[in-house]
Design an enzyme around this catalytic site. Structure first.
Site, mmCIF file in Angstrom:
data_model
loop_
_atom_site.group_PDB
_atom_site.id
_atom_site.type_symbol
_atom_site.label_atom_id
_atom_site.label_comp_id
_atom_site.label_asym_id
_atom_site.label_seq_id
_atom_site.Cartn_x
_atom_site.Cartn_y
_atom_site.Cartn_z
ATOM 1 N N HIS A 96 -3.473 1.007 -0.857
ATOM 2 C CA HIS A 96 -2.366 1.524 -1.678
ATOM 3 C C HIS A 96 -2.402 0.911 -3.072
ATOM 4 O O HIS A 96 -2.641 -0.290 -3.228
ATOM 5 C CB HIS A 96 -1.006 1.337 -0.999
ATOM 6 C CG HIS A 96 -0.588 -0.085 -0.722
ATOM 7 N ND1 HIS A 96 0.187 -0.807 -1.598
ATOM 8 C CD2 HIS A 96 -0.821 -0.905 0.321
ATOM 9 C CE1 HIS A 96 0.428 -2.004 -1.080
ATOM 10 N NE2 HIS A 96 -0.176 -2.093 0.081
ATOM 11 N N ASP A 137 0.212 1.247 -5.184
ATOM 12 C CA ASP A 137 1.563 0.890 -5.646
ATOM 13 C C ASP A 137 1.858 -0.568 -5.322
ATOM 14 O O ASP A 137 1.212 -1.165 -4.458
ATOM 15 C CB ASP A 137 2.629 1.806 -5.021
ATOM 16 C CG ASP A 137 2.714 1.693 -3.500
ATOM 17 O OD1 ASP A 137 1.659 1.557 -2.838
ATOM 18 O OD2 ASP A 137 3.844 1.719 -2.966
ATOM 19 N N ASP A 178 -1.779 -7.655 -2.807
ATOM 20 C CA ASP A 178 -1.135 -6.550 -2.063
ATOM 21 C C ASP A 178 -0.933 -5.369 -2.989
ATOM 22 O O ASP A 178 0.107 -5.250 -3.603
ATOM 23 C CB ASP A 178 0.192 -7.052 -1.487
ATOM 24 C CG ASP A 178 0.871 -6.038 -0.592
ATOM 25 O OD1 ASP A 178 0.239 -5.043 -0.223
ATOM 26 O OD2 ASP A 178 2.058 -6.250 -0.273
ATOM 27 N N GLU A 184 3.263 3.202 -0.363
ATOM 28 C CA GLU A 184 3.314 2.340 0.829
ATOM 29 C C GLU A 184 4.500 1.403 0.770
ATOM 30 O O GLU A 184 5.142 1.123 1.781
ATOM 31 C CB GLU A 184 2.003 1.545 0.945
ATOM 32 C CG GLU A 184 1.753 0.954 2.326
ATOM 33 C CD GLU A 184 2.353 -0.413 2.552
ATOM 34 O OE1 GLU A 184 2.353 -0.878 3.690
ATOM 35 O OE2 GLU A 184 2.851 -1.039 1.580
ATOM 36 N N GLU A 185 4.786 0.906 -0.428
ATOM 37 C CA GLU A 185 5.829 -0.114 -0.568
ATOM 38 C C GLU A 185 7.237 0.472 -0.647
ATOM 39 O O GLU A 185 8.210 -0.268 -0.689
ATOM 40 C CB GLU A 185 5.577 -0.959 -1.831
ATOM 41 C CG GLU A 185 4.232 -1.677 -1.859
ATOM 42 C CD GLU A 185 4.141 -2.857 -0.906
ATOM 43 O OE1 GLU A 185 5.050 -3.046 -0.077
ATOM 44 O OE2 GLU A 185 3.141 -3.595 -0.989
ATOM 45 N N HIS A 209 5.022 -9.780 -2.450
ATOM 46 C CA HIS A 209 6.436 -9.366 -2.529
ATOM 47 C C HIS A 209 7.308 -10.417 -3.203
ATOM 48 O O HIS A 209 8.539 -10.350 -3.131
ATOM 49 C CB HIS A 209 7.034 -9.065 -1.139
ATOM 50 C CG HIS A 209 6.404 -7.900 -0.451
ATOM 51 N ND1 HIS A 209 7.064 -7.121 0.462
ATOM 52 C CD2 HIS A 209 5.162 -7.355 -0.557
ATOM 53 C CE1 HIS A 209 6.258 -6.161 0.913
ATOM 54 N NE2 HIS A 209 5.092 -6.300 0.295
HETATM 55 N N1 BES Z 1 0.373 -5.519 2.885
HETATM 56 C C1 BES Z 1 1.665 -5.428 3.450
HETATM 57 C C2 BES Z 1 1.699 -5.594 4.959
HETATM 58 C C3 BES Z 1 1.437 -6.991 5.415
HETATM 59 C C4 BES Z 1 2.263 -8.019 5.011
HETATM 60 C C5 BES Z 1 0.422 -7.260 6.276
HETATM 61 C C6 BES Z 1 2.042 -9.306 5.440
HETATM 62 C C7 BES Z 1 0.194 -8.535 6.715
HETATM 63 C C8 BES Z 1 0.997 -9.572 6.283
HETATM 64 C C9 BES Z 1 2.263 -4.064 3.135
HETATM 65 O O1 BES Z 1 1.963 -3.628 1.841
HETATM 66 C C10 BES Z 1 3.770 -4.158 3.228
HETATM 67 O O2 BES Z 1 4.373 -4.956 2.602
HETATM 68 N N2 BES Z 1 4.356 -3.329 4.057
HETATM 69 C C11 BES Z 1 5.777 -3.232 4.164
HETATM 70 C C12 BES Z 1 6.034 -1.948 4.862
HETATM 71 C C13 BES Z 1 7.447 -1.509 4.869
HETATM 72 C C14 BES Z 1 7.958 -1.194 3.496
HETATM 73 C C15 BES Z 1 7.558 -0.315 5.782
HETATM 74 C C16 BES Z 1 6.346 -4.405 4.937
HETATM 75 O O3 BES Z 1 5.700 -4.925 5.879
HETATM 76 O O4 BES Z 1 7.447 -4.833 4.607
HETATM 77 ZN ZN ZN Z 2 0.181 -3.883 1.166
#
Ligand code: BES
Ligand code: ZN
Length: 455
Positions: free
Chosen positions: A87, A89, A120, A154-155, A428
């Site tokens: 992603h 974004d 990320d 995705e975010e 994040h």
């Molecule tokens: N890259 C992350 C997912 C992630 C975070 C994997 C930490 C492993 C460790 C992804 O971009 C993300 O932040 N996903 C969100 C999805 C949500 C908005 C549905 C999340 O996990 O909060």
């Molecule tokens: Zn991610």
């Protein structure tokens, strides 16, 4: 197959790859904020140009949200096919004042790239593009067909990539989906992730009086929405960290002894957790280690809570409204819809009298579990070992990547989660970073994977 020229190319172009990634990172592609809409276009265009320059067939697919980018190499039916997902974004950047360097003016210092999206997911995603470049620029025959599907929502919980995948399953058909959007186990240990948590994201809105009231004149005569939200939140978990929503644990796949033993053999401790988080101590569901809680136990957490006056000094009111956002991270085989329904029912039951309560389900994602014994997993392990010159381990993660479930169902293909980030990359959060060594070893890994996937 001899990859010497490919590896030499990667080595020779390390600095240039970092410079190009820096250009990608300068684009503030924050998907959650409407004012950044043109920047999402820009980030998509950056990728289109990149794939076009490599001679791939590329499409920018406009949606009612942010564009998707699809690209493919020449497709030879006698070779296996890999689909790379990522992603472009990124998350919002506030609180901006905590960034030591502006989030979209990337800084590279001591082998670390600081910028929003560096880990990320722009940096991790870019590693796969540069690996392909190394083949194409050295005229090395590709051992596999490669397809890319890259999204910009995705975010922020956009659904376009799900719909697109379901409607274009033939076009995206592949022997494996490759995703780098997770983490390594630690700085010295690359990892394949075999389980992601799902998500059930809820909002509770509490309404009391028609407007804020003087807390002296009316205090004690009507229910206070602030107190009511606190009462509700206080009943979500018990003092031993168990979630009290009836039925919450019904579908939880429990850890078997071999998995618990495998977790225990990894070098992790509550001391490391304290260092990573800055929290005074580890805390969580009784009867489980921190890694077990993090990777394999469902959670229920307040993400935001509001109501009344929290500015400077005193303002004596009974607020008219209050609320909370609560995320539940789910593990296999919990179902977001069932959890949302159980949450709402429970919240309505425990809500104090004298207020109106609204419960909203804002966002869901299925948990993911992928088999560890597939040929593709073995290929991933070999590629990581060659790319990082270290033995990889299997891990699980607490984060979510909502599209993974759709890939498994719609494409019927194994998903390989090859994480290049670190849990301390501040994703994040302010001062997100990505280590150049992990980027470059990630490029090497991605290059090896194209060969290993054929074995
Ligand atoms: N890259 C992350 C997912 C992630 C975070 C994997 C930490 C492993 C460790 C992804 O971009 C993300 O932040 N996903 C969100 C999805 C949500 C908005 C549905 C999340 O996990 O909060
Ligand atoms: Zn991610």
């Amino acid at each position: 197959m001899n990859l010497e020229r490919v590896m030499d190319y990667i080595q020779a172009n390390e600095q240039s790859f970092v410079d190009q990634l820096v250009d990608f990172l300068k684009i503030p592609s924050i998907s959650a904020q409407a004012k950044h809409r043109p920047d999402l276009e820009k980030a998509a265009d950056f990728l289109v140009k990149e794939f076009d320059g490599l001679g791939l067939a590329v499409e920018k697919i406009e949606t009612d949200g942010h564009p998707l980018v699809y690209a493919e190499t020449g497709q030879d039916p006698s070779r296996p096919t890999l689909l790379v997902y990522g992603h472009y974004d990124v998350q919002p950047v506030d609180p901006l004042e905590l960034w030591k360097n502006p989030p979209f003016e990337p800084k590279v210092a001591n082998g670390v790239i600081y910028a929003r999206g560096s880990s990320d997911d722009k940096g991790q995603l870019y590693a796969h593009i540069k690996a392909l470049e190394a083949y194409l620029r050295t005229d090395t025959a590709l051992p596999v067909n490669v397809k890319f599907i890259i999204e910009g929502e995705e975010e922020c919980g956009g659904h376009n990539v799900y719909t697109y995948t379901e409607q274009n399953a033939d076009k995206l058909a592949c022997d494996a989906v490759i995703i780098s959007d997770t983490t390594m186990f630690d700085e010295n240990t690359p990892a394949i992730c075999y389980s992601l948590k799902g998500l059930c994201f809820m909002e509770i809105r509490v309404k009391g009086p028609a407007q804020d009231l003087h807390s002296g004149s009316f205090g004690g005569t009507v229910q206070n929405p602030g107190n009511a939200v606190a009462t509700i939140v206080a009943k979500l978990k018990d003092s031993r960290g168990r979630v009290k929503i009836p039925g919450f644990y019904d579908d939880v796949l429990s850890l078997d002894s071999s998995e618990r033993a495998a977790f225990a053999s990894l070098k992790y401790s509550d001391r490391i957790l304290r260092r990573e988080t800055g929290a005074p101590r580890a805390w969580g569901e009784a009867g489980y280690t921190s890694l077990e809680r993090m990777w394999a136990r469902p959670t229920c957490d307040v993400n935001g809570i509001w109501g009344g006056y929290s500015g400077e000094g005193a303002k004596t009111i009974i607020p008219a409204t209050a609320g909370a956002k609560v995320s539940m991270r789910l593990v296999p085989n919990q179902k977001p819809a069932a959890i949302a329904a159980a949450f709402e029912k429970y919240v309505r039951r425990i809500a104090p009298k004298g207020v109106e309560v609204e419960v909203l389900n804002l966002h869901n994602a299925d948990p993911v579990l992928v088999p560890r014994d597939s040929a593709m997993m073995q290929a991933g392990l070999r590629a990581l070992e060659k790319g990082f010159q270290r033995k990889p381990v299997f891990i699980r993660e607490g984060g979510s990547i909502p599209i993974v479930g759709t890939f498994q169902q719609a494409l019927q293909a194994p998903v390989l989660l090859l994480g290049l980030g670190l849990s301390t990359d501040n994703i994040h959060s302010p001062n997100e970073k990505f280590h150049v060594a992990n980027f470059v070893n990630g490029i090497r890994t991605a290059a090896h994977l194209l060969v290993e996937a054929t074995k």
